[in-house]
Design an enzyme around this catalytic site. Structure first.
Site, PDB file in Angstrom:
ATOM      1  N   ASP A  40       9.441   0.864  -2.070  1.00 39.05           N
ATOM      2  CA  ASP A  40       8.033   1.505  -1.843  1.00 39.05           C
ATOM      3  C   ASP A  40       8.269   2.872  -1.225  1.00 39.05           C
ATOM      4  O   ASP A  40       8.960   3.791  -1.669  1.00 39.05           O
ATOM      5  CB  ASP A  40       7.253   0.312  -1.073  1.00 39.05           C
ATOM      6  CG  ASP A  40       5.770   0.868  -1.456  1.00 39.05           C
ATOM      7  OD1 ASP A  40       5.229   0.548  -2.344  1.00 39.05           O
ATOM      8  OD2 ASP A  40       5.174   1.526  -0.559  1.00 39.05           O
TER       9      ASP A  40
ATOM     10  N   TYR B 155      -0.100   8.665   1.309  1.00 39.14           N
ATOM     11  CA  TYR B 155      -0.093   8.980   0.213  1.00 39.14           C
ATOM     12  C   TYR B 155      -0.643  10.417  -0.254  1.00 39.14           C
ATOM     13  O   TYR B 155      -0.249  11.118  -1.142  1.00 39.14           O
ATOM     14  CB  TYR B 155      -0.918   7.957  -0.527  1.00 39.14           C
ATOM     15  CG  TYR B 155      -0.391   6.558  -0.839  1.00 39.14           C
ATOM     16  CD1 TYR B 155      -0.103   6.068  -2.005  1.00 39.14           C
ATOM     17  CD2 TYR B 155      -0.268   5.600   0.205  1.00 39.14           C
ATOM     18  CE1 TYR B 155       0.398   4.722  -2.303  1.00 39.14           C
ATOM     19  CE2 TYR B 155       0.449   4.603   0.262  1.00 39.14           C
ATOM     20  CZ  TYR B 155       0.652   4.086  -1.255  1.00 39.14           C
ATOM     21  OH  TYR B 155       1.185   2.826  -1.161  1.00 39.14           O
TER      22      TYR B 155
ATOM     23  N   HIS C 247       8.286  -6.795  -5.996  1.00 35.04           N
ATOM     24  CA  HIS C 247       8.275  -5.658  -5.051  1.00 35.04           C
ATOM     25  C   HIS C 247       8.500  -5.920  -3.847  1.00 35.04           C
ATOM     26  O   HIS C 247       8.923  -4.772  -2.865  1.00 35.04           O
ATOM     27  CB  HIS C 247       6.686  -5.123  -5.282  1.00 35.04           C
ATOM     28  CG  HIS C 247       6.409  -3.735  -4.421  1.00 35.04           C
ATOM     29  ND1 HIS C 247       6.999  -2.676  -5.052  1.00 35.04           N
ATOM     30  CD2 HIS C 247       5.781  -3.579  -3.465  1.00 35.04           C
ATOM     31  CE1 HIS C 247       6.769  -1.479  -4.424  1.00 35.04           C
ATOM     32  NE2 HIS C 247       5.974  -1.987  -3.463  1.00 35.04           N
TER      33      HIS C 247
END
Length: 387
Positions: free
Chosen positions: A177, A307, A361
């Protein structure tokens, strides 16, 4: 670099306030849609709320977290929280492991045990690591950066300073990630310090050289890009929101524990190898320990900020040189995207590639034994070089 021991100790009034808020949740009206089709399932959320308010024992979770040695360090003007666990072998290899969103340092709780003391799990003591697990700036007990501009590249710079402050001039890196982005940045910017990186995810902003002077896209690469775009259209709304309007979303998630649980819990179901049953892979205690870390530290807004920063500084290598440190990649079957090996080889020296039998994930939580074995295998040659 100043380093001080750290123990988690959430004040009792904060725990009482959380329970009160969960009990007082104003539930949204249920729409006529199948469970999970439009997001977090209301029935599952109500069950989780009941457990969180009445049965979840934060103090027990806190004791579990505090079993790993934790520290706070002032690193180049940024305070960083991290776990630093020494390996049990004769010559442990130093490794920095970086988490992502919506995970935390807790994500690696079981993996750290396997990496630091492989003999306790039937492995070779010679494969032991000294493991450093920092909390990303703005996550958990690492405060948010005071100034804008803290993307994966700047975090990589911090990690090098942290590792050197701990006495490690050369080391390896691992991540998935957002942590994969930091690991790639470490290899790209610090090849004199980083021996190699192991990944179980490829940053979504990664762009290799694909111009007229390069090899044309293969059919596998074309399929991957199409599937990635289809996934982004149906499942990537969270990321677009984080990268464009994080503070609008933070205003609600920082105020509503069940809103926070819905936002995070839905991802643990959608992104894991659980067959649609999140409770099959993650216990409520595991989910709520991670969610509670976001709640008690009020870090959901600052975690989404990364982000925003990464959008402004994407991982584009189209016009740059190849990344020097070698790369290992574990491709889990239920990962968000599954790039072909050739897509990485346009930029990286991929020396280990494994299609994993199961897992998604959150590989460090779902399959810590499988991931640990891959990490051990990848870094063995570097032990010989430094011995």
């Amino acid at each position: 670099m100043h380093i001080a021991p750290f123990q988690i100790a959430i004040p009792e009034p904060d725990i009482d306030d959380l329970r009160r808020r969960v009990r007082a949740t104003r539930w949204s009206p249920v729409t006529p849609a199948p469970a999970w089709q439009q997001g977090a399932d209301p029935a599952w959320l109500r069950e989780l709320a009941g457990y969180w308010a009445e049965r979840f024992d934060w103090r027990e979770a806190e004791r579990g977290l505090n079993r790993q040695p934790q520290f706070l360090a002032d690193v180049d003007g940024q305070r960083v929280h991290f776990v630093h666990r020494r390996g049990a072998g004769a010559a442990p290899y130093p490794l920095v492991v970086t988490h992502g969103w919506p995970g935390s340092f807790f994500e690696f709780h079981a993996l750290v045990d396997q990496l630091c003391d492989p003999a306790a799990f039937g492995g070779d003591a010679g494969d032991a690591f000294d493991v450093v697990v920092p909390s990303l700036p703005g996550f958990a007990f690492s405060p948010a950066p005071a100034q804008p501009g803290m993307s994966a590249f700047q975090i990589a710079d911090l990690w090098v300073s942290l590792m050197r402050g701990l006495g490690y001039e050369r080391f390896g890196a691992q991540g998935g990630d957002l942590g994969a982005g930091v690991s790639v940045a470490l290899a790209a910017r610090h090849d004199t310090a980083v021996d190699g990186i192991h990944l179980n995810f490829l940053p979504s902003s990664y762009e290799p050289a694909i111009g007229a002077a390069q090899t044309p896209l293969t059919s596998a690469e074309e399929n991957f890009l199409r599937e990635r775009n289809e996934w982004a259209a149906l499942e990537g709304g969270y990321s677009h929101m984080h990268a464009t309007k994080p503070q609008t979303l933070a205003a609600s998630l920082n105020d509503s524990p069940m809103g926070l649980a819905a936002w995070i819990g839905e991802k643990f179901r959608a992104w894991s190898d659980c067959g649609g049953d999140v409770d099959r892979v993650f216990s409520k205690d595991e989910l709520l320990t991670n969610i509670s870390l976001y709640w008690y530290t009020q870090s959901i807004g600052s975690s989404m900020q990364l982000y925003w920063e990464n959008r402004l500084q994407p991982m584009r290598f189209a016009d740059g040189p190849r990344v020097v440190p070698p790369v290992g990649y574990a491709r889990f079957p239920k990962e968000l995207s599954r790039p072909p090996r050739s897509w990485l080889e346009r930029t990286f020296d991929v020396v280990q590639w494994t299609d994993m039998p199961s897992g998604g994930h959150f590989a460090a939580m779902e399959k810590p034994d499988l991931l640990a074995a891959e990490i051990r295998r990848f870094f063995r040659p570097f032990r010989r070089k430094t011995a």
